[in-house]
Structure formats: structure tokens, C-alpha cells
Design a protein around this motif. Structure first.
Motif, PDB file in Angstrom:
ATOM      1  N   ALA A  33      13.649  44.838  35.473  1.00 17.03           N
ATOM      2  CA  ALA A  33      14.962  44.346  35.020  1.00 17.03           C
ATOM      3  C   ALA A  33      15.057  42.837  35.200  1.00 17.03           C
ATOM      4  CB  ALA A  33      16.079  45.058  35.790  1.00 17.03           C
ATOM      5  N   ALA A  34      14.595  42.343  36.335  1.00 19.15           N
ATOM      6  CA  ALA A  34      14.615  40.901  36.587  1.00 19.15           C
ATOM      7  C   ALA A  34      13.699  40.165  35.610  1.00 19.15           C
ATOM      8  CB  ALA A  34      14.196  40.611  38.022  1.00 19.15           C
ATOM      9  N   ALA A  35      12.499  40.681  35.413  1.00 17.51           N
ATOM     10  CA  ALA A  35      11.539  40.035  34.513  1.00 17.51           C
ATOM     11  C   ALA A  35      12.038  40.037  33.069  1.00 17.51           C
ATOM     12  CB  ALA A  35      10.176  40.723  34.609  1.00 17.51           C
ATOM     13  N   ASN A  36      12.749  41.083  32.663  1.00 15.17           N
ATOM     14  CA  ASN A  36      13.283  41.136  31.296  1.00 15.17           C
ATOM     15  C   ASN A  36      14.288  40.023  31.037  1.00 15.17           C
ATOM     16  OD1 ASN A  36      11.832  43.249  30.099  1.00 15.17           O
ATOM     17  ND2 ASN A  36      13.170  44.786  31.006  1.00 15.17           N
ATOM     18  N   VAL A  37      15.066  39.668  32.049  1.00 16.04           N
ATOM     19  CA  VAL A  37      16.030  38.559  31.908  1.00 16.04           C
ATOM     20  C   VAL A  37      15.272  37.262  31.629  1.00 16.04           C
ATOM     21  CG1 VAL A  37      17.710  37.133  33.156  1.00 16.04           C
ATOM     22  CG2 VAL A  37      17.810  39.629  33.329  1.00 16.04           C
ATOM     23  N   VAL A  38      14.213  37.021  32.384  1.00 14.78           N
ATOM     24  CA  VAL A  38      13.409  35.801  32.208  1.00 14.78           C
ATOM     25  C   VAL A  38      12.688  35.837  30.861  1.00 14.78           C
ATOM     26  CG1 VAL A  38      11.500  34.434  33.142  1.00 14.78           C
ATOM     27  CG2 VAL A  38      13.170  35.475  34.692  1.00 14.78           C
ATOM     28  N   LEU A 142      12.408  30.707  33.757  1.00 17.62           N
ATOM     29  CA  LEU A 142      12.504  31.155  35.147  1.00 17.62           C
ATOM     30  C   LEU A 142      13.505  30.302  35.921  1.00 17.62           C
ATOM     31  CD1 LEU A 142      11.634  32.892  37.531  1.00 17.62           C
ATOM     32  CD2 LEU A 142       9.723  31.302  37.872  1.00 17.62           C
ATOM     33  N   ASP A 143      13.413  28.992  35.754  1.00 14.77           N
ATOM     34  CA  ASP A 143      14.313  28.094  36.487  1.00 14.77           C
ATOM     35  C   ASP A 143      15.780  28.357  36.139  1.00 14.77           C
ATOM     36  OD1 ASP A 143      12.105  26.935  37.653  1.00 14.77           O
ATOM     37  OD2 ASP A 143      12.100  25.182  36.330  1.00 14.77           O
ATOM     38  N   ILE A 144      16.056  28.558  34.869  1.00 15.12           N
ATOM     39  CA  ILE A 144      17.432  28.724  34.402  1.00 15.12           C
ATOM     40  C   ILE A 144      17.990  30.110  34.721  1.00 15.12           C
ATOM     41  CG2 ILE A 144      18.825  28.916  32.280  1.00 15.12           C
ATOM     42  CD1 ILE A 144      17.012  26.627  31.182  1.00 15.12           C
ATOM     43  N   LYS A 145      17.146  31.129  34.642  1.00  9.82           N
ATOM     44  CA  LYS A 145      17.622  32.508  34.766  1.00  9.82           C
ATOM     45  C   LYS A 145      17.306  33.165  36.111  1.00  9.82           C
ATOM     46  CE  LYS A 145      19.515  33.023  30.731  1.00  9.82           C
ATOM     47  NZ  LYS A 145      20.845  33.541  30.515  1.00  9.82           N
ATOM     48  N   GLU A 146      16.846  32.394  37.081  1.00 10.00           N
ATOM     49  CA  GLU A 146      16.469  32.976  38.364  1.00 10.00           C
ATOM     50  C   GLU A 146      17.609  33.777  38.995  1.00 10.00           C
ATOM     51  OE1 GLU A 146      14.674  31.625  42.701  1.00 10.00           O
ATOM     52  OE2 GLU A 146      15.400  30.099  41.325  1.00 10.00           O
ATOM     53  N   ALA A 147      18.776  33.195  39.107  1.00  9.56           N
ATOM     54  CA  ALA A 147      19.909  33.878  39.737  1.00  9.56           C
ATOM     55  C   ALA A 147      20.318  35.114  38.937  1.00  9.56           C
ATOM     56  CB  ALA A 147      21.085  32.922  39.889  1.00  9.56           C
ATOM     57  N   GLU A 148      20.332  34.997  37.618  1.00  8.21           N
ATOM     58  CA  GLU A 148      20.690  36.139  36.774  1.00  8.21           C
ATOM     59  C   GLU A 148      19.654  37.260  36.910  1.00  8.21           C
ATOM     60  OE1 GLU A 148      21.382  37.085  32.063  1.00  8.21           O
ATOM     61  OE2 GLU A 148      21.912  35.080  32.782  1.00  8.21           O
ATOM     62  N   ALA A 149      18.387  36.893  37.064  1.00  2.00           N
ATOM     63  CA  ALA A 149      17.329  37.891  37.243  1.00  2.00           C
ATOM     64  C   ALA A 149      17.519  38.636  38.563  1.00  2.00           C
ATOM     65  CB  ALA A 149      15.959  37.219  37.197  1.00  2.00           C
ATOM     66  N   VAL A 150      17.846  37.922  39.617  1.00  2.00           N
ATOM     67  CA  VAL A 150      18.098  38.557  40.916  1.00  2.00           C
ATOM     68  C   VAL A 150      19.294  39.505  40.806  1.00  2.00           C
ATOM     69  CG1 VAL A 150      18.814  38.130  43.301  1.00  2.00           C
ATOM     70  CG2 VAL A 150      17.033  36.710  42.258  1.00  2.00           C
ATOM     71  N   THR A 151      20.325  39.080  40.104  1.00  2.00           N
ATOM     72  CA  THR A 151      21.506  39.920  39.897  1.00  2.00           C
ATOM     73  C   THR A 151      21.142  41.180  39.126  1.00  2.00           C
ATOM     74  OG1 THR A 151      22.966  37.999  39.963  1.00  2.00           O
ATOM     75  CG2 THR A 151      23.835  39.981  38.897  1.00  2.00           C
ATOM     76  N   ALA A 152      20.304  41.054  38.103  1.00  2.00           N
ATOM     77  CA  ALA A 152      19.871  42.222  37.320  1.00  2.00           C
ATOM     78  C   ALA A 152      19.089  43.199  38.189  1.00  2.00           C
ATOM     79  CB  ALA A 152      19.027  41.774  36.126  1.00  2.00           C
ATOM     80  N   ALA A 153      18.230  42.676  39.052  1.00  2.00           N
ATOM     81  CA  ALA A 153      17.469  43.537  39.953  1.00  2.00           C
ATOM     82  C   ALA A 153      18.414  44.257  40.913  1.00  2.00           C
ATOM     83  CB  ALA A 153      16.439  42.719  40.723  1.00  2.00           C
ATOM     84  N   GLN A 154      19.367  43.529  41.465  1.00  2.00           N
ATOM     85  CA  GLN A 154      20.320  44.142  42.395  1.00  2.00           C
ATOM     86  C   GLN A 154      21.158  45.213  41.707  1.00  2.00           C
ATOM     87  OE1 GLN A 154      20.710  43.775  45.840  1.00  2.00           O
ATOM     88  NE2 GLN A 154      21.862  45.631  45.390  1.00  2.00           N
ATOM     89  N   HIS A 155      21.584  44.941  40.482  1.00  2.00           N
ATOM     90  CA  HIS A 155      22.361  45.925  39.731  1.00  2.00           C
ATOM     91  C   HIS A 155      21.536  47.183  39.492  1.00  2.00           C
ATOM     92  CE1 HIS A 155      25.219  47.604  36.914  1.00  2.00           C
ATOM     93  NE2 HIS A 155      24.223  47.772  36.062  1.00  2.00           N
ATOM     94  N   TYR A 156      20.273  47.011  39.142  1.00  2.00           N
ATOM     95  CA  TYR A 156      19.378  48.145  38.922  1.00  2.00           C
ATOM     96  C   TYR A 156      19.293  48.992  40.182  1.00  2.00           C
ATOM     97  CZ  TYR A 156      15.373  50.832  37.316  1.00  2.00           C
ATOM     98  OH  TYR A 156      14.538  51.852  36.942  1.00  2.00           O
ATOM     99  N   ILE A 157      19.116  48.344  41.319  1.00  2.00           N
ATOM    100  CA  ILE A 157      19.018  49.061  42.597  1.00  2.00           C
ATOM    101  C   ILE A 157      20.334  49.778  42.901  1.00  2.00           C
ATOM    102  CG2 ILE A 157      18.790  48.766  45.097  1.00  2.00           C
ATOM    103  CD1 ILE A 157      16.841  46.395  44.423  1.00  2.00           C
TER     104      ILE A 157
END
Length: 175
Positions: A33-38, A142-157
Motif C-alpha cells: 500500500a505504501a509503495a503504491n502511493v510512491v 518518494l520525497d513528496i509522498k513519504e508521509a502519505e505512504a506511511v499513512t497508507a500503510a497504517q490504514h492498511y494495518i
């Protein structure tokens, strides 16, 4: 009277399987999920449709680590480094080992795409290429979407782990 405990074996079995269940059913999916955002941002930033179409996400499990990759694979992948980093000015010529005794002009006439033909015109045995400007798309994504990727991973969990247990299926390595 001594209290009796039932289900001790089942609880131990559940707890013993928990790390494996979390890794296969939750953490790998969270990484994807995080990687898909990036990857989506990288596709949007790429100036090449071929490169955008070749951006893929893959996950794998290595011992006690879950690895997610945003990578450029397949048709168009060869262009990605040139876009990301640009190219220095350089000469282009037909390598002597590829000529098989033919002149550059003959190589051009026989080649399907022509090695040193520009706009249908034979330009000689050597061409000076001025280089290509860089158009970074992977690192900025990666630089721009790092926080959004972490949020996506957390939401998935959060959507798969509850008091009732772990939901969802095992995550494979589909791209």
C-alpha cells in the motif's frame, strides 16, 4: 475448588502463529500500500508514457524483513535512468565490431530503425549528442509522498487488525 482453564492450547497456538500471520497477511500488504502511493506519484511525474507504464511495485519477504520496491521493469525501463539522471554530452557512432565490414551508410540502410539516421537523413559515421536534461521522477516521488505512504500503510494495518483477529488474505508478490 480449583478453577479450570480451557483453550490454553488454542491460545498458545494462536500466539505462536501470530508473527507469521502478521507478516503474510498484514505487513506485506501494508508495504505494498505504501509503495503504491510512491509508484502512482512516480508515474505522474514521469515525462515518458513508456516509463510510466513500466513502473511496478513488488514485495518480498526476506527472513525477518518485508521489502517493498518501486521499480521500472519491462518495456521502457531502459529509458528510466536517462530520465532520472540525464545524460552527459557524448558521441554516438556505429561500433566497428557491429559493422561486419560494412560502411556506416550500409549499416543504416540495412537496419530497421537506422543507427545514424535523423529525420530520415543519413548524418555520418559519428553524431555529437548534446546530452539530455534530467527529469527526476522516482526520488522526488518518494520525497513528496513519504508521509502519505506511511499513512497508507497504517490504514492498511488498521483495517486488517482488530480485537476479533486478523482479516484479509495472504499477500503474494503480484505486481
Amino acid at each position: 475448588m480449583m478453577p479450570t482453564v480451557r483453550g490454553k492450547r488454542e491460545v498458545r497456538s494462536f500466539i505462536a502463529k501470530l508473527p507469521e500471520e502478521l507478516a503474510n497477511r498484514v505487513l506485506r500488504g501494508a508495504a505494498r500500500a505504501a509503495a503504491n502511493v510512491v509508484a502512482d506519484e512516480a508515474k505522474d511525474r514521469s515525462i515518458s508514457d513508456e516509463v510510466s507504464a513500466a513502473i511496478k511495485v513488488a514485495t518480498q519477504r526476506e527472513a525477518d524483513r518485508i521489502i517493498a520496491k518501486v521499480q521500472v521493469k519491462g518495456l521502457g525501463a531502459y529509458i528510466a535512468p536517462w530520465l532520472e539522471y540525464g545524460t552527459d554530452p557524448h558521441f554516438i557512432s556505429v561500433d566497428d565490431s557491429q559493422r561486419a565490414g560494412m560502411s556506416v551508410g550500409r549499416v543504416n540502410r540495412l537496419a530497421k530503425e537506422g543507427s545514424l539516421v535523423i529525420n530520415g537523413q543519413f548524418v555520418g559515421s559519428t553524431v555529437w549528442h548534446p546530452g539530455a536534461q534530467r527529469h527526476p521522477f522516482l526520488r522526488p516521488a518518494l520525497d513528496i509522498k513519504e508521509a502519505e505512504a506511511v499513512t497508507a500503510a497504517q490504514h492498511y494495518i488498521s483495517t486488517r487488525v482488530s480485537k476479533g483477529g486478523i482479516t484479509g488474505k495472504d499477500e503474494g508478490d503480484e505486481a
